[in-house]
Design a protein around this motif. Sequence first.
Motif, short mmCIF file in Angstrom:
data_model
loop_
_atom_site.label_atom_id
_atom_site.label_comp_id
_atom_site.label_asym_id
_atom_site.label_seq_id
_atom_site.Cartn_x
_atom_site.Cartn_y
_atom_site.Cartn_z
N ASN A 279 0.88 -1.18 -0.02
CA ASN A 279 -0.23 0.17 -0.02
C ASN A 279 1.07 1.32 -0.01
O ASN A 279 0.40 2.28 0.64
N LYS B 102 -6.69 9.13 3.63
CA LYS B 102 -6.43 7.74 3.43
C LYS B 102 -6.57 7.64 2.02
O LYS B 102 -7.03 8.47 1.14
N LYS C 31 -8.79 0.37 -1.09
CA LYS C 31 -8.89 0.65 0.32
C LYS C 31 -7.81 0.84 1.19
O LYS C 31 -7.05 -0.19 1.42
N ASN C 32 -7.55 1.67 1.91
CA ASN C 32 -6.20 2.15 2.65
C ASN C 32 -5.02 1.84 1.78
O ASN C 32 -3.83 1.50 2.16
N ASP D 206 -8.22 5.89 -0.02
CA ASP D 206 -9.32 5.17 -0.46
C ASP D 206 -9.76 5.82 -1.91
O ASP D 206 -10.09 6.94 -1.76
N ASP E 135 -15.27 1.58 5.86
CA ASP E 135 -15.23 2.11 7.05
C ASP E 135 -16.61 2.51 7.48
O ASP E 135 -17.33 2.71 6.56
N GLY F 250 -0.42 3.55 2.97
CA GLY F 250 -1.92 3.58 2.94
C GLY F 250 -2.32 5.18 3.06
O GLY F 250 -3.75 5.35 2.99
N TRP F 251 -1.57 6.22 3.24
CA TRP F 251 -1.77 7.36 3.33
C TRP F 251 -1.38 8.48 2.04
O TRP F 251 -0.18 8.02 1.63
N LYS G 88 -6.82 3.42 10.93
CA LYS G 88 -5.70 2.65 10.36
C LYS G 88 -5.69 2.41 9.01
O LYS G 88 -6.77 2.66 8.34
N THR G 89 -4.60 1.98 8.46
CA THR G 89 -4.46 1.54 7.05
C THR G 89 -4.33 0.25 6.73
O THR G 89 -3.35 -0.16 6.02
#
Length: 419
Positions: free
Chosen positions: A33, A389, A414-415, A391, A137, A59-60, A129-130
């Motif tokens: 990720n 995130k 996702k994440n 996403d 979510d 994930g960010w 969290k990721t």
Amino acid sequence: MKKILLLLVAVVAILAIVLNLPTPKTADVANDNSFVIGPVNIFDGEKWRDEKFVVVHEGWITELSMQRPDLDLPYRETQGQVLMPGLIDAHVHVWGDALEQSLNFGVTTVIDMFGDPSFLQQHKAARAKTQQAEHADIFGAGYLVTAPNGHGTQYGIRVPTLSDPSAAPEAVAKRLDSGSDFIKIVYTRADAVYQHAPSISYAELEATIKAAHQAQQLAVVHVADHASAVDAVKAGADGLVHSFFDRPASDELVQLMRSNGTFIIPTMALYEGMLRGELNETLLTAENIKLPASAQTSLNQSFGNTQFPPHFYDNLLLTTERLYQAGVPILAGSDAPNPSTAHGWSLLVELELLKRAGLPLESVLHAATAAPAKAFALPHQGRIAEGMKADLLLVDTSTTTNLPALFHPLAIWKNGFAL
């Protein structure tokens, strides 16, 4: 023998070099990720951006840039498709595998308008969290505020009810203690043409909204008719979580909502199923989509054989158009899984109805991304920006002019993990 030994030493040395080389960074590392994606056309939840590349780290989202960054990260090369935030369904009721169903349609976050607080608590930690996940979510109201035997008490959940304005602060406090992210209230005006079960009084409505605001929490109100909507806005509601169709929105209501900054979640997909029941089949056929059996079963359910005048559907669209033109925030929500709706799918139907109500494409996309994120103060969802995130949805370039591309996403993250 000496030559053989020298050869073996050479082979071992070469192997050591090869084994210590860095692993190539490829674009198809499914369990990674952290990556760079581009070039893409970015809709950030509010507007189209000039940047063409997005950097995701664990994930960010960490960077948006015009040129491909020179980073030691996997590169997901695209051909200028549209990258946008994962969708947010601003009105659902979640249990079972609903969060997984939602994600399959690109809905990465849902806002639950009434459900078991323990389910909400179970999923709260994942929001910040990721980790790799196969579900959306969830933010939610937990128990709603309703009258004894009122709407919400008929579903088998033992909902604490409200019978006196003086009990409102305690009712709000208990819901917040159980994990509610905001306060959801059910209200029907006493002389409303449409009676929706027993209702709390106007005094109880005012007291509950006041208690929520004193606790610095959002208070949203379930209404089903115009008169009750006027009362809710006058009482200080932050948002209406349904529209109505008994009449178009009056000038008084439009002005009140505009002045107060009150948002609305029209849930037109739900009402279309009640009033006409045509759009699901039309879109499924047009987009050549076959839904899972559980989703199809939900769509096939109905509210009964009640016949409504044809102009009720026109009232619904006209109210949404009037509120949008006045600058009232419009949020997309499906009210799945009520009859004629299904998780994930019905948010796409809602977006089609927003378009039919006259909202331009950017406003339709905004209604399912940054608008609900802003209205419900979601910290990391609904936008493509640093600190959000990852996403994400990748959709065909026709999304710049054509909503149906959302029915066929090219990729969902996702994440930061690709599904």
